[in-house]
Design a protein around this motif. Sequence first.
Motif, PDB file in Angstrom:
ATOM      1  N   GLY A  65       0.765  -1.203  -0.011  1.00 17.95           N
ATOM      2  CA  GLY A  65       0.036  -0.069   0.123  1.00 17.95           C
ATOM      3  C   GLY A  65       0.786   1.263  -0.097  1.00 17.95           C
ATOM      4  N   PHE A  66       0.593   2.138   0.707  1.00 17.42           N
ATOM      5  CA  PHE A  66       1.025   3.542   0.906  1.00 17.42           C
ATOM      6  C   PHE A  66       2.511   3.301   1.190  1.00 17.42           C
ATOM      7  CE2 PHE A  66       2.401   7.489   2.955  1.00 17.42           C
ATOM      8  CZ  PHE A  66       2.146   8.655   1.831  1.00 17.42           C
ATOM      9  N   THR A  67       2.603   2.473   2.220  1.00 19.39           N
ATOM     10  CA  THR A  67       4.217   2.713   2.506  1.00 19.39           C
ATOM     11  C   THR A  67       5.068   1.928   1.470  1.00 19.39           C
ATOM     12  OG1 THR A  67       3.565   1.889   5.016  1.00 19.39           O
ATOM     13  CG2 THR A  67       5.875   1.338   4.299  1.00 19.39           C
ATOM     14  N   ALA A  68       4.638   0.909   0.533  1.00 21.26           N
ATOM     15  CA  ALA A  68       5.395   0.539  -0.624  1.00 21.26           C
ATOM     16  C   ALA A  68       5.503   1.440  -1.570  1.00 21.26           C
ATOM     17  CB  ALA A  68       4.477  -0.773  -1.235  1.00 21.26           C
ATOM     18  N   ARG A  69       4.608   2.328  -1.668  1.00 20.42           N
ATOM     19  CA  ARG A  69       4.533   3.540  -2.642  1.00 20.42           C
ATOM     20  C   ARG A  69       5.610   4.289  -2.042  1.00 20.42           C
ATOM     21  NH1 ARG A  69       1.555   6.185  -6.370  1.00 20.42           N
ATOM     22  NH2 ARG A  69      -0.270   4.668  -5.891  1.00 20.42           N
ATOM     23  N   ALA A  70       5.730   4.666  -0.937  1.00 22.25           N
ATOM     24  CA  ALA A  70       6.703   5.668  -0.398  1.00 22.25           C
ATOM     25  C   ALA A  70       8.262   5.127  -0.298  1.00 22.25           C
ATOM     26  CB  ALA A  70       6.563   5.983   1.007  1.00 22.25           C
ATOM     27  N   PHE A  71       8.367   3.731  -0.335  1.00 17.97           N
ATOM     28  CA  PHE A  71       9.926   3.335  -0.644  1.00 17.97           C
ATOM     29  C   PHE A  71      10.005   3.363  -1.866  1.00 17.97           C
ATOM     30  CE2 PHE A  71       9.593   0.696   3.409  1.00 17.97           C
ATOM     31  CZ  PHE A  71      10.884   1.039   3.914  1.00 17.97           C
ATOM     32  N   GLN A  72       9.152   3.151  -3.084  1.00 23.49           N
ATOM     33  CA  GLN A  72       9.489   3.102  -4.507  1.00 23.49           C
ATOM     34  C   GLN A  72       9.790   4.736  -4.709  1.00 23.49           C
ATOM     35  OE1 GLN A  72       6.562   0.490  -6.810  1.00 23.49           O
ATOM     36  NE2 GLN A  72       5.840   0.531  -4.819  1.00 23.49           N
ATOM     37  N   HIS A  73       8.958   5.509  -4.312  1.00 28.36           N
ATOM     38  CA  HIS A  73       9.343   7.197  -4.621  1.00 28.36           C
ATOM     39  C   HIS A  73      10.731   7.610  -3.936  1.00 28.36           C
ATOM     40  CE1 HIS A  73       7.407  11.181  -4.770  1.00 28.36           C
ATOM     41  NE2 HIS A  73       8.630  11.458  -3.939  1.00 28.36           N
ATOM     42  N   GLU A  74      11.159   7.193  -2.714  1.00 32.88           N
ATOM     43  CA  GLU A  74      12.345   7.535  -2.299  1.00 32.88           C
ATOM     44  C   GLU A  74      13.615   7.046  -3.058  1.00 32.88           C
ATOM     45  OE1 GLU A  74      12.076  10.325  -0.581  1.00 32.88           O
ATOM     46  OE2 GLU A  74      10.021  10.120  -0.194  1.00 32.88           O
ATOM     47  N   ILE A  75      13.373   5.757  -3.269  1.00 33.76           N
ATOM     48  CA  ILE A  75      14.297   5.092  -4.096  1.00 33.76           C
ATOM     49  C   ILE A  75      14.362   5.695  -5.433  1.00 33.76           C
ATOM     50  CG2 ILE A  75      15.203   2.939  -5.135  1.00 33.76           C
ATOM     51  CD1 ILE A  75      14.130   1.323  -2.734  1.00 33.76           C
ATOM     52  N   ASP A  76      13.513   5.954  -5.973  1.00 39.50           N
ATOM     53  CA  ASP A  76      13.548   6.836  -7.340  1.00 39.50           C
ATOM     54  C   ASP A  76      14.170   7.937  -7.339  1.00 39.50           C
ATOM     55  OD1 ASP A  76      12.122   4.953  -9.143  1.00 39.50           O
ATOM     56  OD2 ASP A  76      10.250   6.286  -9.171  1.00 39.50           O
ATOM     57  N   HIS A  77      14.010   8.650  -6.002  1.00 40.50           N
ATOM     58  CA  HIS A  77      14.956  10.012  -5.815  1.00 40.50           C
ATOM     59  C   HIS A  77      16.482   9.748  -5.950  1.00 40.50           C
ATOM     60  CE1 HIS A  77      12.359  13.449  -5.125  1.00 40.50           C
ATOM     61  NE2 HIS A  77      11.608  12.873  -4.041  1.00 40.50           N
ATOM     62  N   LEU A  78      16.780   8.497  -5.360  1.00 35.19           N
ATOM     63  CA  LEU A  78      18.282   8.160  -5.416  1.00 35.19           C
ATOM     64  C   LEU A  78      18.893   7.894  -6.637  1.00 35.19           C
ATOM     65  CD1 LEU A  78      18.258   5.855  -2.161  1.00 35.19           C
ATOM     66  CD2 LEU A  78      18.987   8.358  -2.555  1.00 35.19           C
ATOM     67  N   ASP A  79      17.790   7.424  -7.614  1.00 35.41           N
ATOM     68  CA  ASP A  79      18.269   7.399  -9.020  1.00 35.41           C
ATOM     69  C   ASP A  79      18.227   8.558 -10.079  1.00 35.41           C
ATOM     70  OD1 ASP A  79      19.326   4.772  -8.497  1.00 35.41           O
ATOM     71  OD2 ASP A  79      17.194   3.934  -8.675  1.00 35.41           O
ATOM     72  N   GLY A  80      17.769   9.638  -9.350  1.00 31.66           N
ATOM     73  CA  GLY A  80      17.626  10.838  -9.920  1.00 31.66           C
ATOM     74  C   GLY A  80      16.077  10.865 -10.732  1.00 31.66           C
ATOM     75  N   ILE A  81      15.408  10.148 -10.390  1.00 31.47           N
ATOM     76  CA  ILE A  81      13.905  10.184 -10.794  1.00 31.47           C
ATOM     77  C   ILE A  81      12.864  10.933  -9.734  1.00 31.47           C
ATOM     78  CG2 ILE A  81      12.034   8.517 -11.656  1.00 31.47           C
ATOM     79  CD1 ILE A  81      14.206   6.425 -12.191  1.00 31.47           C
ATOM     80  N   LEU A  82      12.119  11.820 -10.631  1.00 32.31           N
ATOM     81  CA  LEU A  82      11.106  12.418  -9.693  1.00 32.31           C
ATOM     82  C   LEU A  82       9.743  11.966 -10.120  1.00 32.31           C
ATOM     83  CD1 LEU A  82      12.181  16.150 -10.282  1.00 32.31           C
ATOM     84  CD2 LEU A  82      12.647  14.735  -8.412  1.00 32.31           C
ATOM     85  N   PHE A  83       8.759  11.880  -9.147  1.00 34.57           N
ATOM     86  CA  PHE A  83       7.448  11.264  -9.248  1.00 34.57           C
ATOM     87  C   PHE A  83       6.879  12.083 -10.683  1.00 34.57           C
ATOM     88  CE2 PHE A  83       5.880  15.284  -7.457  1.00 34.57           C
ATOM     89  CZ  PHE A  83       4.470  15.245  -7.939  1.00 34.57           C
ATOM     90  N   THR A  84       7.101  13.079 -11.215  1.00 38.56           N
ATOM     91  CA  THR A  84       6.442  13.518 -12.172  1.00 38.56           C
ATOM     92  C   THR A  84       7.094  12.975 -13.615  1.00 38.56           C
ATOM     93  OG1 THR A  84       8.433  15.328 -12.206  1.00 38.56           O
ATOM     94  CG2 THR A  84       6.353  15.837 -11.255  1.00 38.56           C
ATOM     95  N   ASP A  85       8.153  12.119 -13.382  1.00 41.59           N
ATOM     96  CA  ASP A  85       8.591  11.534 -14.392  1.00 41.59           C
ATOM     97  C   ASP A  85       7.886  10.106 -14.633  1.00 41.59           C
ATOM     98  OD1 ASP A  85      10.695  13.020 -14.726  1.00 41.59           O
ATOM     99  OD2 ASP A  85      11.977  11.842 -13.386  1.00 41.59           O
ATOM    100  N   ARG A  86       7.150   9.789 -13.802  1.00 45.19           N
ATOM    101  CA  ARG A  86       6.287   8.684 -13.653  1.00 45.19           C
ATOM    102  C   ARG A  86       4.660   8.892 -13.612  1.00 45.19           C
ATOM    103  NH1 ARG A  86       9.539   4.324 -13.401  1.00 45.19           N
ATOM    104  NH2 ARG A  86      11.249   4.400 -11.873  1.00 45.19           N
ATOM    105  N   LEU A  87       4.415  10.038 -14.063  1.00 44.61           N
ATOM    106  CA  LEU A  87       2.998  10.356 -13.931  1.00 44.61           C
ATOM    107  C   LEU A  87       2.179   9.504 -15.092  1.00 44.61           C
ATOM    108  CD1 LEU A  87       2.989  14.114 -13.843  1.00 44.61           C
ATOM    109  CD2 LEU A  87       2.444  12.711 -11.748  1.00 44.61           C
ATOM    110  N   THR A  88       0.641   8.981 -14.669  1.00 43.37           N
ATOM    111  CA  THR A  88       0.176   8.262 -15.681  1.00 43.37           C
ATOM    112  C   THR A  88      -0.315   9.288 -16.998  1.00 43.37           C
ATOM    113  OG1 THR A  88      -2.061   8.939 -14.258  1.00 43.37           O
ATOM    114  CG2 THR A  88      -0.860   6.795 -14.148  1.00 43.37           C
TER     115      THR A  88
END
Length: 166
Positions: free
Chosen positions: A123-146
Amino acid sequence: MSIRKILDFKHPALRTKAKKVARVDGSAVRLLDDLVETMYAAPGAGLAANQIGVALRAIVVKGDENQHHALINPELVKAEGSQIGYEGCLSYPGWVGEVERAEQVVVKGLNRKGKPVRIKASGFTARAFQHEIDHLDGILFTDRLTGLETLRPAEEYETELEAVKA
């Protein structure tokens, strides 16, 4: 511990891949402590080290029941299912957008004592982990918008949620 300035989405540090932490020592633990304090002060659900200008692989994620996970060198080792939902970002204040993420994840990394840990989240915690690990790879949530049309002011989104609840 100290509250650090959170960089906004225009800062080039957010587009740079963070480096692995060589060893968990006093400075790494202080970094985790600063991330925790900054995340709670913001307030947010997670924070990556590069969001405070430190190009190292370290994150904190708020879990259930007001606990948090602090990880050095986190890696996503398993991802299953799918969830679509709105998320925001402390580096993109005042905006949210719809992002598809895995529903369940397993993350591994080192805890503040340098010991290997594995965390299962959904759920939400899984979403948060993915979001933060993306940051470490230089990826912002706006790069993954539907879709770009889903990016909108958080206030507008919150108003709609309240209307649905009423």
